[in-house]
Design an enzyme around this catalytic site. Structure first.
Site, PDB file in Angstrom:
ATOM      1  N   ALA A   1     -16.200  -9.386  24.682  1.00  0.00           N
ATOM      2  CA  ALA A   1     -16.683 -10.580  25.384  1.00  0.00           C
ATOM      3  C   ALA A   1     -18.164 -10.434  25.736  1.00  0.00           C
ATOM      4  CB  ALA A   1     -15.858 -10.817  26.643  1.00  0.00           C
TER       5      ALA A   1
ATOM      6  N   GLU B   1     -21.128  17.881   0.031  1.00  0.00           N
ATOM      7  CA  GLU B   1     -20.790  16.555   0.540  1.00  0.00           C
ATOM      8  C   GLU B   1     -19.499  16.060  -0.107  1.00  0.00           C
ATOM      9  OE1 GLU B   1     -24.107  14.100  -0.559  1.00  0.00           O
ATOM     10  OE2 GLU B   1     -25.578  15.637  -0.021  1.00  0.00           O
TER      11      GLU B   1
ATOM     12  N   LYS C   1     -17.292  13.726  -2.125  1.00  0.00           N
ATOM     13  CA  LYS C   1     -17.668  12.740  -3.145  1.00  0.00           C
ATOM     14  C   LYS C   1     -16.869  11.465  -2.916  1.00  0.00           C
ATOM     15  CE  LYS C   1     -18.201  12.135  -8.144  1.00  0.00           C
ATOM     16  NZ  LYS C   1     -17.507  10.826  -8.201  1.00  0.00           N
TER      17      LYS C   1
ATOM     18  N   ARG D   1     -25.966   0.461  -8.528  1.00  0.00           N
ATOM     19  CA  ARG D   1     -26.523   1.495  -9.403  1.00  0.00           C
ATOM     20  C   ARG D   1     -26.651   0.995 -10.834  1.00  0.00           C
ATOM     21  NH1 ARG D   1     -24.474   5.036 -13.036  1.00  0.00           N
ATOM     22  NH2 ARG D   1     -25.711   6.910 -13.421  1.00  0.00           N
TER      23      ARG D   1
ATOM     24  N   LYS E   1     -14.930  17.948  -9.315  1.00  0.00           N
ATOM     25  CA  LYS E   1     -13.849  16.979  -9.188  1.00  0.00           C
ATOM     26  C   LYS E   1     -12.549  17.644  -8.730  1.00  0.00           C
ATOM     27  CE  LYS E   1     -15.759  13.097 -10.727  1.00  0.00           C
ATOM     28  NZ  LYS E   1     -15.130  12.393 -11.832  1.00  0.00           N
TER      29      LYS E   1
ATOM     30  N   CYS F   1      16.938 -15.881  -6.007  1.00  0.00           N
ATOM     31  CA  CYS F   1      16.714 -14.689  -5.188  1.00  0.00           C
ATOM     32  C   CYS F   1      17.825 -13.671  -5.452  1.00  0.00           C
ATOM     33  CB  CYS F   1      16.687 -15.059  -3.708  1.00  0.00           C
ATOM     34  SG  CYS F   1      16.585 -13.606  -2.619  1.00  0.00           S
TER      35      CYS F   1
ATOM     36  N   CYS G   1      20.006 -13.359  -1.954  1.00  0.00           N
ATOM     37  CA  CYS G   1      20.799 -14.433  -1.344  1.00  0.00           C
ATOM     38  C   CYS G   1      21.113 -15.576  -2.304  1.00  0.00           C
ATOM     39  CB  CYS G   1      20.082 -14.978  -0.104  1.00  0.00           C
ATOM     40  SG  CYS G   1      18.563 -15.892  -0.473  1.00  0.00           S
TER      41      CYS G   1
END
EC number: 6.5.1.2
Length: 669
Positions: A35, A117, A119, A140, A317, A411, A414
């Site tokens: 708020a 870092e 990846k 990129r 990887k 369905c 049902c």
């Protein structure tokens, strides 16, 4: 107010709102209520309305998204955004380390300083700031030419429209990865499936698809985030190393991954890779490996680049989260909103350490597009907590006579009519009394994050329906011990436990109750926002669309869904019957004067005294905040057994580390 005073106030509001945006979206530790934030934003909007010539491109009001584009313009990167060489095992990493030493003429015993870092599995972008203002952003692309997505990037809340430094460098080009977290990804796909749209295959595709929308207003509705990781051209400031650059960017308002670590020597790199691999499943976003870079920029310049990749960096990887198995059957499954989904029953196979026996095929169009048939040999993939999916069919191994599963004529639960609404890919059951929808609705209502009716699992819900003891969630509160004694293998004590669990749920927090109602597009987080804003079901029921839209993070889709839910007389009747049975949702109030007011906690390792959810609730009830990662803003890290990289990060930053017992003593005062 004259123009000069308005200009000064607008500049002040820019600084204040940008600071609160950073605290909310990047640091995850807001200092003001929604708020109070809305009041600041409205004041700025009003001033800009009165003085339109004072509206600037970096104003917080300009994030909502510009008009749609016909196409993206192509742009050239001033410095190429090169790809990285890949490593797939320890031997290849040691080869990389030795190559660097040979190239630099260093002894093999020398320990190179590296920055490691996570990846990110997202979309690489470049941001350009001129005199501190975000003026340009691009993808990129092929590394040399990308697409101009400036207006879309301006809608990403964690990207500052202006750098938080004075004076700013005259030019800053920074590269980063735009991504979509796992929880927002799952909610986005759930919303898309309920709306009859095809789901995204994975978070990366969702992030890329969101960022490459020609209409920035669509991008603005997707909760994208960014982690920055590299500079391009920079004028007016000099970075000397990767670690120094990563320490500076957050001071400018640009987020970096808190799990990044500077290490010395290849053995420390290997240890980091193992640590990140162990915590991978608990991260709130997707990563697919670790990036290792030589820290010193002088050494990076000496090493230079090859044709497509730098010599000073490599991506190691993780093993693929895929496995090959066989589709033993394909079965239609009805969800609580009536959407019928084909589900593949698989020959059990281990994927990322988890046994997988089922995979969603999403919808019939998707199944037919991938040409998935009973008996097929397929590749399944599991990403984080996302439901396993079939990503490829090995058609060369297909059995003769294998046929596609036809769309059901009615369905399967049902027998009611099913429909395919124009513009949607989903098919839906229209049966108001469909047992599958009722079953899934009750299971959701009783689940741990909703009303948390302990012991009320799938099997008991199915027995309640089979014995026709419940038709709506309200019927749960009218069950008797005699009803439960009709269950198979039910004893007195177990029946009493179930009744006690139902009784205990009558006073759950309002946010849990709202989430339990199963309103479309209202997840746990949105339910908390609604509970905080309206304070009671009665007030929420009467809320106008305008009042709903005034809540931060509540958009038109949620507002319309809430209004539609409460306009339905059947839904109101269910709520009234629950209230008549004594259900009284409690309004949770953060204790502003609590023991933990203004403090941020991170929990790591195997906790034995309480669950992570319990810990989060204990902290929030005392006015504190429970975060998912360690940063310099963290006040305490509570470490359980086998704590990993978060504990190391805490020690590195000098953050107070507590045992579970020490945390409980703090709580007790």
């Amino acid at each position: 107010m004259d123009r000069t005073a308005a200009q000064l106030r607008i500049q002040e509001l820019h600084r204040e709102i940008n600071r609160h945006n950073y605290l909310y979206y990047v640091e995850d530790r807001p200092e003001i209520t929604d708020a109070e934030y809305d009041l600041l934003l409205r004041e700025l909007q009003q001033l800009e309305k009165e003085f339109p010539d004072l509206v600037t491109a970096d104003s917080p009001t300009q994030r909502v998204g510009a008009a749609p584009l016909d196409k993206f313009n192509q742009v050239s990167h001033r410095l190429p955004m090169l790809s990285l060489e890949n490593a797939f095992n320890e031997g290849e990493m040691r080869d990389f380390d030795e190559r660097i030493k040979r190239y630099l003429g260093l002894p093999m015993a020398k320990e190179i300083e590296y920055v490691c870092e996570p990846k990110m599995d997202g979309l690489a972008v470049e941001l350009i700031y001129e005199e501190g203002s975000l003026t340009f952003g691009s993808t990129r692309g092929d590394g040399y030419v990308g697409e101009d997505v400036t207006q879309n990037l301006k809608t990403v809340k964690s990207i500052p429209l202006r750098l938080h430094c004075s004076p700013p460098p005259s030019l800053v080009e920074v590269r980063g990865e735009v991504y979509l977290g796992l929880a927002p990804f799952q909610k986005l796909n759930m919303d898309r499936e309920e709306a009859g749209l095809p789901p995204f295959a994975n978070p990366r595709n969702a992030a890329a698809g969101s960022l490459r929308q020609l209409d920035p207003r669509i991008t603005a509705r997707r909760p994208l985030s960014i982690f920055c990781y590299a500079p391009g051209l920079v004028e007016g400031y000099e970075f000397t190393s990767q670690s120094q650059m990563l320490a500076t960017l957050p001071q400018w308002g640009l987020p970096v991954n808190p799990l990044i670590k500077k290490v010395a020597g290849i053995d420390a790199v290997l240890a980091y890779y193992r640590e990140i691999g162990e915590t991978r499943e608990s991260l709130p976003y997707e990563i697919d490996g670790v990036v290792i870079k030589v820290d010193s920029f002088d050494l990076q310049r000496d090493l230079g680049e090859k044709t497509r990749s730098p010599r000073w960096a490599i991506a190691w990887k993780f093993p693929p989260r895929q496995a090959v198995t066989v589709v033993e059957d394909i079965v239609p499954q009805v969800g609580r909103t009536g959407v019928i989904t084909p589900v593949a029953h698989l020959k059990p196979v281990e994927v990322s350490g988890v046994m997988v026996s089922r995979a969603t095929l999403h919808n019939w169009e998707e199944m037919e597009k991938k040409d998935i048939r009973k008996g097929d040999t397929v590749v399944v993939e599991r990403a984080g907590d996302v439901i396993p999916a079939v990503v490829k069919v090995m058609t060369e191994k297909r059995l003769e006579g294998a046929e596609l599963l036809a769309v059901p004529a009615a369905c399967p639960e049902c027998g009611s009519e099913i429909v395919k609404i124009p513009g949607e890919v989903a098919i839906r059951c229209l049966g108001l009394t469909c047992p599958a929808q009722i079953r899934e609705t009750i299971i959701h209502f009783a689940s741990r994050h909703a009303m948390d009716i302990e012991g009320m699992g799938d099997k008991y819900v199915e027995q309640l329906l089979r014995l026709e003891l419940v038709k709506t969630v309200a019927d749960l509160y009218y069950l008797t011990k005699k009803d439960f004694m009709r269950f198979e293998r039910m004893g007195d004590k177990l029946a009493e436990n179930l009744l006690n669990a139902i009784e205990a749920s009558k006073h759950r927090e309002l946010s849990r109750f709202i989430f339990a109602l199963g309103i479309r597009h209202v997840g746990e987080h949105t339910a908390k926002l609604l509970a905080s804003a309206f304070g009671s079901v009665e007030h929420l029921e009467k809320a106008t669309e305008e009042e709903l839209l005034s809540i931060r993070e509540v958009g038109p889709q949620v507002a319309q869904s809430v209004r539609t839910f409460f306009r339905n007389p059947a839904n109101r009747e269910v709520i009234e019957r629950m209230f008549a049975a004594g259900v009284r949702p409690a309004v949770e109030e953060k204790r502003l004067g609590g023991r933990f007011t203004g403090k941020t906690f991170v929990f790591t390792g195997a906790l034995t005294r309480f669950t992570r959810d319990d810990a989060k609730n204990m902290v929030e009830n005392e006015g504190g905040h429970a975060a998912g990662s360690v940063s310099k803003k963290t006040d305490y890290v509570v470490a359980g057994a086998e704590a990993g990289s978060k504990l190391d990060k805490a020690r590195q930053l000098g953050v107070n580390v507590l045992t579970e017992d020490e945390f409980l003593k703090m709580l007790e005062g």
